[in-house]
Motif scaffolding. Structure first.
Motif, short mmCIF file in Angstrom:
data_model
loop_
_atom_site.label_atom_id
_atom_site.label_comp_id
_atom_site.label_asym_id
_atom_site.label_seq_id
_atom_site.Cartn_x
_atom_site.Cartn_y
_atom_site.Cartn_z
N VAL A 157 -2.54 10.65 -112.14
CA VAL A 157 -1.97 12.36 -111.99
C VAL A 157 -1.01 12.17 -111.06
CG1 VAL A 157 -3.26 14.37 -111.26
CG2 VAL A 157 -4.46 13.01 -113.00
N MET A 158 -0.15 13.31 -111.29
CA MET A 158 0.87 13.17 -110.33
C MET A 158 0.87 14.69 -109.77
SD MET A 158 2.20 10.24 -110.27
CE MET A 158 3.56 10.65 -109.26
N ALA A 159 1.24 15.00 -108.44
CA ALA A 159 1.26 16.31 -108.05
C ALA A 159 2.42 16.24 -107.02
CB ALA A 159 -0.08 16.59 -107.11
N TRP A 160 2.60 17.62 -106.68
CA TRP A 160 3.34 17.85 -105.39
C TRP A 160 2.73 18.80 -104.74
CZ3 TRP A 160 8.44 15.97 -104.64
CH2 TRP A 160 8.94 15.49 -105.79
N PHE A 161 3.05 18.47 -103.25
CA PHE A 161 2.46 19.20 -102.24
C PHE A 161 3.68 19.40 -101.21
CE2 PHE A 161 -2.25 18.75 -102.27
CZ PHE A 161 -2.46 17.76 -103.30
N ARG A 162 3.32 20.34 -100.42
CA ARG A 162 4.45 20.71 -99.31
C ARG A 162 3.77 21.20 -97.94
NH1 ARG A 162 6.49 26.55 -101.66
NH2 ARG A 162 4.79 28.00 -101.10
N GLN A 163 4.50 20.88 -97.00
CA GLN A 163 4.03 20.99 -95.70
C GLN A 163 5.02 21.78 -94.77
OE1 GLN A 163 2.10 17.60 -93.79
NE2 GLN A 163 0.98 19.12 -92.47
N THR A 169 -6.57 19.06 -106.44
CA THR A 169 -5.64 19.91 -105.96
C THR A 169 -5.83 20.22 -104.53
OG1 THR A 169 -7.43 21.77 -106.20
CG2 THR A 169 -5.83 21.68 -107.92
N THR A 170 -6.50 19.09 -103.83
CA THR A 170 -6.56 18.90 -102.60
C THR A 170 -5.99 17.58 -101.84
OG1 THR A 170 -8.75 18.00 -102.47
CG2 THR A 170 -8.36 20.47 -102.31
N ALA A 171 -5.21 17.69 -100.81
CA ALA A 171 -4.36 16.58 -100.37
C ALA A 171 -5.38 15.26 -100.20
CB ALA A 171 -3.81 16.76 -99.19
N PRO A 172 -6.64 15.23 -99.60
CA PRO A 172 -7.44 14.26 -99.33
C PRO A 172 -7.79 13.58 -100.61
CG PRO A 172 -8.05 15.92 -98.12
CD PRO A 172 -7.07 16.69 -98.86
N LYS A 216 1.80 24.04 -90.22
CA LYS A 216 0.93 24.57 -91.38
C LYS A 216 0.07 23.05 -91.88
CE LYS A 216 2.44 28.90 -92.45
NZ LYS A 216 3.18 29.70 -93.50
N GLU A 217 -0.72 23.47 -92.74
CA GLU A 217 -1.53 22.39 -93.40
C GLU A 217 -0.58 21.92 -94.70
OE1 GLU A 217 -6.36 22.79 -91.98
OE2 GLU A 217 -5.50 23.02 -94.05
N ARG A 218 -0.99 20.82 -95.13
CA ARG A 218 -0.29 20.44 -96.23
C ARG A 218 -0.83 21.20 -97.34
NH1 ARG A 218 1.59 14.24 -97.10
NH2 ARG A 218 2.15 14.90 -95.09
#
Length: 122
Positions: free
Chosen positions: A31-37, A104-107, A41-43
């Motif tokens: 599974v691939m995802a995009w996050f931003r920070q 859906t969470t970074a960890p 602020k938190e990622r």
């Protein structure tokens, strides 16, 4: 290994296409995802796509403006962003997890790109 690219400085209302190139694994297992920070602020989760690409999930604030896609033949994932706003300014990170679900969470993600800066001026 994940390598992010495509960020830049744009004006509000503009578009950008981010890319993430993957190597060193079987891409369609992930599974691939995009996050931003953003600074201070938190990622935060932006979008994710299933292993086959037939299922996607978005953060509410980007629905209708951002589109995640993947090309399993080229081991790449993209984030198409339109109608950019100043509040979209952040470092954007590609992430990967070997999973049948779409976290859906970074960890929950095991692998990360180095990040690419997106700056949207008003």
């Amino acid at each position: 290994q994940l390598v992010d690219s495509g960020g830049g400085l744009v004006q509000a209302g503009a578009s950008l296409r981010l890319s993430c190139a993957a190597s060193g694994g079987t891409f369609n297992w992930y599974v691939m995802a995009w996050f931003r920070q953003a600074p201070g602020k938190e990622r935060e989760f932006i979008a994710a796509i299933s292993r086959t690409g037939d299922n996607t999930h978005y953060q509410d604030s980007v629905k209708g403006r951002f589109t995640i896609s993947r090309d399993n033949a080229k081991n790449t994932v993209h984030l198409e962003m339109i109608s950019l706003k100043p509040e979209d300014t952040a470092v954007y990170y590609c992430a990967a997890i070997q999973s049948v679900m779409i976290p859906t969470t970074a960890p929950e993600y095991d692998y990360w790109g180095q990040g690419t800066q997106v700056t949207v001026s008003s």
